[in-house]
Design a protein around this motif. Structure first.
Motif, PDB file in Angstrom:
ATOM      1  N   GLN A   1       2.096   9.210  -3.217  1.00  0.00           N
ATOM      2  CA  GLN A   1       2.216  10.291  -2.237  1.00  0.00           C
ATOM      3  C   GLN A   1       3.620  10.882  -2.323  1.00  0.00           C
ATOM      4  O   GLN A   1       4.602  10.148  -2.308  1.00  0.00           O
TER       5      GLN A   1
ATOM      6  N   LEU B   1      -0.631   0.730  -2.674  1.00  0.00           N
ATOM      7  CA  LEU B   1      -1.560  -0.143  -3.382  1.00  0.00           C
ATOM      8  C   LEU B   1      -3.017   0.174  -3.035  1.00  0.00           C
ATOM      9  O   LEU B   1      -3.353   0.385  -1.870  1.00  0.00           O
ATOM     10  N   ARG B   2      -3.855   0.182  -4.037  1.00  0.00           N
ATOM     11  CA  ARG B   2      -5.297   0.394  -3.847  1.00  0.00           C
ATOM     12  C   ARG B   2      -6.055  -0.710  -4.561  1.00  0.00           C
ATOM     13  O   ARG B   2      -5.743  -1.070  -5.686  1.00  0.00           O
TER      14      ARG B   2
ATOM     15  N   PRO C   1      -5.045  -1.348   2.022  1.00  0.00           N
ATOM     16  CA  PRO C   1      -4.022  -2.393   1.975  1.00  0.00           C
ATOM     17  C   PRO C   1      -3.838  -3.128   3.306  1.00  0.00           C
ATOM     18  O   PRO C   1      -3.552  -4.330   3.311  1.00  0.00           O
ATOM     19  N   ASP C   2      -4.023  -2.424   4.415  1.00  0.00           N
ATOM     20  CA  ASP C   2      -3.885  -3.077   5.724  1.00  0.00           C
ATOM     21  C   ASP C   2      -4.883  -4.222   5.882  1.00  0.00           C
ATOM     22  O   ASP C   2      -4.708  -5.096   6.722  1.00  0.00           O
TER      23      ASP C   2
ATOM     24  N   ILE D   1      -3.143  -7.083   2.783  1.00  0.00           N
ATOM     25  CA  ILE D   1      -1.735  -7.440   2.631  1.00  0.00           C
ATOM     26  C   ILE D   1      -1.258  -8.439   3.693  1.00  0.00           C
ATOM     27  O   ILE D   1      -0.591  -9.411   3.355  1.00  0.00           O
TER      28      ILE D   1
ATOM     29  N   VAL E   1       2.540  -5.239  -8.373  1.00  0.00           N
ATOM     30  CA  VAL E   1       2.846  -3.870  -7.936  1.00  0.00           C
ATOM     31  C   VAL E   1       4.062  -3.335  -8.702  1.00  0.00           C
ATOM     32  O   VAL E   1       4.068  -2.191  -9.164  1.00  0.00           O
TER      33      VAL E   1
ATOM     34  N   ASN F   1       6.639  -0.623  -1.790  1.00  0.00           N
ATOM     35  CA  ASN F   1       6.737  -1.381  -0.544  1.00  0.00           C
ATOM     36  C   ASN F   1       6.936  -2.861  -0.837  1.00  0.00           C
ATOM     37  O   ASN F   1       6.176  -3.457  -1.601  1.00  0.00           O
ATOM     38  N   ILE F   2       7.953  -3.434  -0.229  1.00  0.00           N
ATOM     39  CA  ILE F   2       8.256  -4.845  -0.425  1.00  0.00           C
ATOM     40  C   ILE F   2       8.074  -5.553   0.917  1.00  0.00           C
ATOM     41  O   ILE F   2       8.575  -5.090   1.942  1.00  0.00           O
ATOM     42  N   SER F   3       7.334  -6.667   0.907  1.00  0.00           N
ATOM     43  CA  SER F   3       7.108  -7.410   2.142  1.00  0.00           C
ATOM     44  C   SER F   3       8.339  -8.222   2.523  1.00  0.00           C
ATOM     45  O   SER F   3       9.084  -8.664   1.652  1.00  0.00           O
TER      46      SER F   3
ATOM     47  N   ASP G   1      11.681   1.051   6.222  1.00  0.00           N
ATOM     48  CA  ASP G   1      10.361   1.621   6.485  1.00  0.00           C
ATOM     49  C   ASP G   1       9.989   1.437   7.964  1.00  0.00           C
ATOM     50  O   ASP G   1      10.532   0.553   8.624  1.00  0.00           O
TER      51      ASP G   1
ATOM     52  N   ARG H   1       3.175  11.646  13.811  1.00  0.00           N
ATOM     53  CA  ARG H   1       1.841  12.224  13.646  1.00  0.00           C
ATOM     54  C   ARG H   1       1.464  13.192  14.768  1.00  0.00           C
ATOM     55  O   ARG H   1       0.991  14.279  14.521  1.00  0.00           O
TER      56      ARG H   1
ATOM     57  N   GLU I   1       7.487  10.183   8.160  1.00  0.00           N
ATOM     58  CA  GLU I   1       6.157   9.900   7.597  1.00  0.00           C
ATOM     59  C   GLU I   1       5.079  10.458   8.517  1.00  0.00           C
ATOM     60  O   GLU I   1       5.294  10.548   9.717  1.00  0.00           O
ATOM     61  N   GLY I   2       3.931  10.757   7.966  1.00  0.00           N
ATOM     62  CA  GLY I   2       2.787  11.135   8.803  1.00  0.00           C
ATOM     63  C   GLY I   2       2.881  12.554   9.330  1.00  0.00           C
ATOM     64  O   GLY I   2       2.391  12.853  10.424  1.00  0.00           O
TER      65      GLY I   2
ATOM     66  N   TYR J   1      -0.052  13.987   5.170  1.00  0.00           N
ATOM     67  CA  TYR J   1      -1.233  14.727   4.742  1.00  0.00           C
ATOM     68  C   TYR J   1      -0.975  16.234   4.759  1.00  0.00           C
ATOM     69  O   TYR J   1      -1.635  16.982   4.035  1.00  0.00           O
TER      70      TYR J   1
ATOM     71  N   PRO K   1      -2.066  10.563  -0.571  1.00  0.00           N
ATOM     72  CA  PRO K   1      -1.815   9.719  -1.749  1.00  0.00           C
ATOM     73  C   PRO K   1      -2.908   9.961  -2.781  1.00  0.00           C
ATOM     74  O   PRO K   1      -4.067  10.166  -2.409  1.00  0.00           O
TER      75      PRO K   1
END
Ligand code: C2E
Ligand code: CA
Ligand code: CA
Ligand code: CA
Length: 280
Positions: free
Chosen positions: A47, A64-65, A76-77, A80, A96, A119-121, A181, A209, A238-239, A260, A265
Motif C-alpha cells: 500500500q 502480509l497475505r 493477518p489479524d 498474527i 516476511v 511490520n515487526i512484532s 506504528d 478514518r 493511516e486510514g 483507501y 493494498p
C-alpha cells in the motif's frame, strides 16, 4: 514480562466474547500456518504512502497475505496474534523480510526505488538474534539499508526497554528507517517516544478514518501531528479513506497519508502498474 501479561490479558477478554469454535479455529489455523510457511502460501501486498505536499509516492507498506488452499484469504489479524503468542512469529517475520527484500529488488528493477516498510512484532525485538539476522539479510540482498523501513508499536519497548533500544540503535546506525506504528493506541506513548531512535510516527487509523465525523478523533489526530512535528519526526496518517480527509490532514501539516482514499493494498505486480500509471 509486563507486555506479555497485559497482551494475553487483552486476548483472553476478547476470546471470552467469542465462541469456543473461534478459539478452536485459531488453534487449527496455527497448525496450518507452519505448512503455509513451507508451501509458499504467504505473500506481501503493498500500500502506497503519499506525501501530502507534493503528491509524490514516498514509500510502500508491506502487508502480509495468507492464501489458504481451502479457506481462501485469511487476514493477518486472524493469525498474527496467535503466531506472536506461540513464538511462530520469529520464522514468520524472517519470511516476511525475505519476501520484502526480494520484492524490493523487483521494484528497483522497475525504476521504483522508494523505501518499503515491514511490520515487526514486539516479540521479534525480544529475540536477541533478531537485529543480527535482519542486518545479515540486508547485507546478502545487496540493497542499501535505507530501502527498508521497520514499523513497530510502542509495546515493543515494554518488556526490556534498554535491550530493545540498543537493538533499535544498531538498526538505525546501519541505515534502516524506523517508524512507530499505531501511535496513540499503546501504553505510555510519550515517555517511550522520547527514548526511541525513530524517524517517523504513524497515527492509527482508529483516529483518522472517521475524523471528519468525530471531533475528538480529529483533535487527537491534529495534536499527534503537531507533537510529531515538534519532536522533529515525519508523520504519516493511516486510514485516510476520502479526499476530504486527505485535504484536512494536509491543512494540519501532516507529511504523508496512507489509506483507501489513495489506494488499497495490492499485489506486487499491481502496485508496479499503479506506480507506472502515476508516471513513476
Ligand atoms: P497495520 O500495520 O496498522 O496496517 C494497516 C492496516 O490498515 C492494514 O490492514 C491495511 O490494509 C488497513 N488499511 C489501510 N488503509 C485503510 C483505510 O483507509 N481504511 C481501512 N479501514 N483500513 C485500511 P491489514 O493488511 O489487514 O493488516 C492488519 C494488521 O496486521 C496490520 O495493521 C499489522 O498490525 C498486522 N500485519 C500485517 N502484515 C504484517 C506482517 O508482515 N507482520 C506483522 N508482524 N504484522 C503484520
Ligand atoms: Ca503498519
Ligand atoms: Ca498501523
Ligand atoms: Ca494496526
Amino acid at each position: 514480562a509486563m507486555h506479555e501479561a497485559s497482551h494475553s490479558g487483552r486476548r483472553y477478554r476478547s476470546y471470552n466474547r467469542r465462541s469456543n469454535e473461534h478459539s478452536l479455529y485459531t488453534v487449527e489455523l496455527l497448525g496450518e500456518l507452519q505448512s503455509a510457511l513451507d508451501d509458499g502460501q504467504l505473500s506481501l501486498h503493498y500500500q502506497p504512502k503519499v506525501n501530502l505536499a507534493s503528491d509524490q509516492v514516498m514509500g510502500l507498506e508491506a502487508l502480509l497475505r495468507w492464501e489458504h488452499p481451502v479457506r481462501g484469504r485469511i487476514a493477518p489479524d486472524q493469525f498474527i496474534p496467535s503466531a506472536e503468542r506461540t513464538g511462530l512469529i520469529h520464522s514468520l517475520t524472517d519470511r516476511v523480510l525475505d519476501l520484502a527484500l526480494a520484492d524490493i529488488a523487483r521494484l528497483r528493477a522497475e525504476g521504483l526505488d522508494m523505501p518499503v516498510s515491514v511490520n515487526i512484532s514486539a516479540r521479534n525485538f525480544l529475540d536477541p538474534g533478531f537485529a543480527d539476522r535482519l542486518l545479515e539479510k540486508v547485507r546478502v540482498s545487496g540493497l542499501p539499508p535505507c530501502a527498508l523501513e521497520l514499523e513497530f508499536t510502542e509495546t515493543a519497548l515494554m518488556a526490556d526497554p534498554d535491550e530493545v533500544i540498543r537493538a533499535l540503535r544498531r538498526l538505525t546506525e546501519a541505515g534502516l528507517e524506523l517508524a512507530i506504528d499505531d501511535f496513540g493506541t499503546g501504553y505510555s506513548s510519550l515517555a517511550y517516544l522520547k527514548r526511541m531512535p525513530v524517524t517517523t510516527l504513524k497515527i492509527d487509523q482508529a483516529f483518522v478514518r472517521q475524523m471528519l465525523e468525530h471531533p475528538v478523533d480529529e483533535q487527537i489526530t491534529r495534536a499527534s501531528i503537531s507533537l510529531a512535528r515538534d519532536l522533529g519526526l515525519k508523520v504519516v496518517a493511516e486510514g485516510a479513506e476520502d479526499a476530504a480527509t486527505l485535504a484536512r490532514l494536509r491543512d494540519y501539516g501532516c507529511n504523508a497519508a496512507q489509506g483507501y482514499g489513495i489506494a488499497r493494498p495490492m499485489p506486487l505486480e499491481a502496485i508496479i502498474a499503479w506506480a507506472h500509471d502515476r508516471g513513476l
